[in-house]
Design a protein around this motif. Structure first.
Motif, PDB file in Angstrom:
ATOM      1  N   LEU A 171     -18.942  10.234 -17.158  1.00 43.10           N
ATOM      2  CA  LEU A 171     -17.706  10.032 -17.467  1.00 43.10           C
ATOM      3  C   LEU A 171     -17.041   9.354 -16.481  1.00 43.10           C
ATOM      4  O   LEU A 171     -16.123   8.360 -16.821  1.00 43.10           O
ATOM      5  N   PRO A 172     -16.898   9.792 -15.287  1.00 48.61           N
ATOM      6  CA  PRO A 172     -16.129   9.098 -14.300  1.00 48.61           C
ATOM      7  C   PRO A 172     -16.799   7.756 -13.822  1.00 48.61           C
ATOM      8  O   PRO A 172     -15.896   7.012 -13.436  1.00 48.61           O
ATOM      9  N   LEU A 173     -17.869   7.546 -14.309  1.00 47.36           N
ATOM     10  CA  LEU A 173     -18.440   6.030 -14.298  1.00 47.36           C
ATOM     11  C   LEU A 173     -17.926   5.044 -15.223  1.00 47.36           C
ATOM     12  O   LEU A 173     -17.654   4.132 -15.129  1.00 47.36           O
ATOM     13  N   THR A 174     -17.758   5.811 -16.515  1.00 43.40           N
ATOM     14  CA  THR A 174     -17.805   4.791 -17.730  1.00 43.40           C
ATOM     15  C   THR A 174     -16.060   4.776 -18.228  1.00 43.40           C
ATOM     16  O   THR A 174     -15.638   3.923 -18.544  1.00 43.40           O
ATOM     17  N   ALA A 175     -15.416   5.872 -17.756  1.00 44.08           N
ATOM     18  CA  ALA A 175     -13.918   5.878 -18.369  1.00 44.08           C
ATOM     19  C   ALA A 175     -13.181   4.604 -17.715  1.00 44.08           C
ATOM     20  O   ALA A 175     -12.604   3.790 -18.523  1.00 44.08           O
ATOM     21  N   PRO A 176     -13.276   4.121 -16.451  1.00 46.09           N
ATOM     22  CA  PRO A 176     -12.671   3.074 -16.228  1.00 46.09           C
ATOM     23  C   PRO A 176     -13.079   1.593 -16.999  1.00 46.09           C
ATOM     24  O   PRO A 176     -12.315   0.823 -16.918  1.00 46.09           O
ATOM     25  N   LEU A 177     -14.217   1.776 -17.234  1.00 46.40           N
ATOM     26  CA  LEU A 177     -14.893   0.570 -17.992  1.00 46.40           C
ATOM     27  C   LEU A 177     -14.110   0.273 -19.302  1.00 46.40           C
ATOM     28  O   LEU A 177     -13.890  -0.822 -19.477  1.00 46.40           O
ATOM     29  N   PHE A 178     -13.863   1.478 -20.011  1.00 49.83           N
ATOM     30  CA  PHE A 178     -13.008   1.533 -21.227  1.00 49.83           C
ATOM     31  C   PHE A 178     -11.652   0.846 -21.003  1.00 49.83           C
ATOM     32  O   PHE A 178     -11.417   0.186 -21.820  1.00 49.83           O
ATOM     33  N   LEU A 179     -11.272   1.310 -20.037  1.00 45.23           N
ATOM     34  CA  LEU A 179      -9.759   1.324 -19.901  1.00 45.23           C
ATOM     35  C   LEU A 179      -9.615  -0.241 -19.390  1.00 45.23           C
ATOM     36  O   LEU A 179      -8.771  -0.973 -20.142  1.00 45.23           O
ATOM     37  N   GLN A 180     -10.746  -0.821 -18.591  1.00 47.95           N
ATOM     38  CA  GLN A 180     -10.639  -2.229 -18.206  1.00 47.95           C
ATOM     39  C   GLN A 180     -10.765  -3.089 -19.443  1.00 47.95           C
ATOM     40  O   GLN A 180     -10.064  -4.010 -19.517  1.00 47.95           O
ATOM     41  N   LYS A 181     -11.940  -2.538 -20.371  1.00 42.89           N
ATOM     42  CA  LYS A 181     -11.805  -3.475 -21.520  1.00 42.89           C
ATOM     43  C   LYS A 181     -10.624  -3.421 -22.264  1.00 42.89           C
ATOM     44  O   LYS A 181     -10.139  -4.431 -22.816  1.00 42.89           O
ATOM     45  N   LEU A 182      -9.993  -2.347 -22.500  1.00 40.98           N
ATOM     46  CA  LEU A 182      -8.684  -2.158 -23.074  1.00 40.98           C
ATOM     47  C   LEU A 182      -7.590  -3.031 -22.614  1.00 40.98           C
ATOM     48  O   LEU A 182      -7.078  -3.878 -23.270  1.00 40.98           O
ATOM     49  N   GLN A 183      -7.562  -3.256 -21.295  1.00 42.39           N
ATOM     50  CA  GLN A 183      -6.442  -4.017 -20.617  1.00 42.39           C
ATOM     51  C   GLN A 183      -6.764  -5.215 -20.716  1.00 42.39           C
ATOM     52  O   GLN A 183      -5.961  -6.376 -20.913  1.00 42.39           O
ATOM     53  N   SER A 184      -8.302  -5.643 -20.703  1.00 40.44           N
ATOM     54  CA  SER A 184      -8.176  -7.273 -20.689  1.00 40.44           C
ATOM     55  C   SER A 184      -7.970  -7.675 -22.277  1.00 40.44           C
ATOM     56  O   SER A 184      -7.619  -8.846 -22.469  1.00 40.44           O
ATOM     57  N   LEU A 185      -8.257  -6.702 -23.268  1.00 40.67           N
ATOM     58  CA  LEU A 185      -8.011  -7.238 -24.564  1.00 40.67           C
ATOM     59  C   LEU A 185      -6.595  -7.232 -24.853  1.00 40.67           C
ATOM     60  O   LEU A 185      -6.068  -8.179 -25.523  1.00 40.67           O
TER      61      LEU A 185
END
Ligand code: UDP
Ligand code: MG
Length: 328
Positions: free
Chosen positions: A22-36
């Motif tokens: 979770l600590p590895l993937t949570a930022p990936l989801f947030l980044q995706k959200l922010q780039s969208l």
């Protein structure tokens, strides 16, 4: 709610004992959200919603910490482990009154968040359901690939309509979520239920990655159980097979009876003992299998008749549910 131009997206992520990943993937989801959001495809009020499925490790404290750090992270916690399907449903149902679209995705990094752009584009083009479909399974072992592909073929052959190589990575519009909420069944198999809801749909291919950390919660035994549940929850075709098979066996038995009578009349009865025994064994075996399958359906009726809640939320992060004008 935002217009179709810039929908509020909730990424719904089931998590069970995922403290390593979770600590590895949570930022990936947030980044995706922010780039969208930066590209203007989704509203800035979009969120990442974690569903803790009764984890026994530090998953929930990690989610709470994430929610405290960044308002884009939200979390709900099921009161106990109920399984992947119920966790996804809990997230979707909680999210549906706060967003225009949801995308459900596993939290282990196996589903590529990169496919979300194409999913949102398809929604903006008018699709209400977008299925993420694995384009290749190169990272899976031969055994996993073989069993998984057999799983989809078997489901379709048995009358449960599922999209080939699609798991639970999909975009659903608010309209679809509202209709899905009307499916009151307790035995959940979302992959089979979503096609039943209908509406315009499409698929988006993505590469299935290896798990970033931690280990799978879906060994072969659980996959077989899911396949069996999928078939018996969605289709009555096995019961029809039983009927057909029963007729066939009855016909063969009828011939057997004539044959046995002929043998008796000719005075060869003792020599018929072995074949009689075989027939009895075979037929009683077939009957037991048939009874078992019918029992499976009766068991499902029993569970549905109880109409138990399909998920129970025991905790929510402090920022859930979001207030109007909470946009960050
Ligand atoms: N999961 C869950 N509850 C369970 C088992 C799994 O919420 O009882 C979640 C898990 O955290 C992950 C997703 O479901 O986000 C898929 O599980 P996993 O990666 O173990 O399955 P696999 O990808 O190996 O089929
Ligand atoms: Mg996985």
């Amino acid at each position: 709610m935002m217009t179709k131009q810039s929908p509020v997206l909730y990424i719904v992520i089931p998590c069970y004992n995922e403290q390593e990943v979770l600590p590895l993937t949570a930022p990936l989801f947030l980044q995706k959200l922010q780039s969208l959001a930066a590209a203007g495809k989704i509203s800035p009020e979009s969120r990442v919603l974690f569903v803790n499925d009764g984890s026994k490790d530090d998953t929930w404290p990690i989610i709470e910490r994430l929610a405290a750090q960044d308002a884009h992270y939200l979390g709900i916690s099921q009161s106990r482990n109920r399984g992947h399907q119920n966790a996804v449903l809990a997230g979707l149902m909680e999210a549906k009154d706060h967003c225009d679209i949801t995308i459900s995705i596993d939290c282990d990094g196996q589903d590529d968040p990169g496919a979300m752009d194409a999913m949102v584009d398809a929604y903006l083009d008018g699709c209400e359901v977008v299925y993420g479909v694995r384009s290749s399974r190169d990272t899976d072992t031969f055994f996993k690939r073989f069993t998984a592909e057999t799983f989809y073929k078997l489901l379709n052959a048995m009358g449960a309509e599922v999209v080939f190589n699609h798991a639970d990575y999909r975009l659903l519009s608010r309209r679809v979520l509202q209709e899905l909420a009307k499916f009151k069944e307790v035995n959940l198999f979302l992959r089979g239920m979503v096609p039943l809801v209908g509406f315009k749909s499409t698929t988006v291919p993505y590469e299935r990655q290896e798990r970033l950390a931690g280990k799978s919660h879906y060994p072969l035994s659980k996959m077989l159980a899911l396949a069996f549940d999928g078939i018996t929850s969605l289709s009555v075709r096995p019961i029809r097979f039983i009927t057909g098979f029963g007729v066939l066996v009855a016909l063969v038995s009828f011939l057997g009876v004539i044959w046995a009578l002929a043998q008796a009349l000719l005075g060869h009865t003792v020599s018929g003992w072995a074949s009689m025994t075989c027939i009895i064994c075979f037929v009683s075996g077939v009957q037991l299998i048939c009874l078992g399958i019918i029992g499976e359906y009766i068991g499902k009726i029993y569970m549905e008749a109880k109409a138990r809640p399909r998920y129970i939320i025991s905790a929510r992060t402090a920022n859930w549910p979001p207030q109007e004008g909470d946009g960050v």
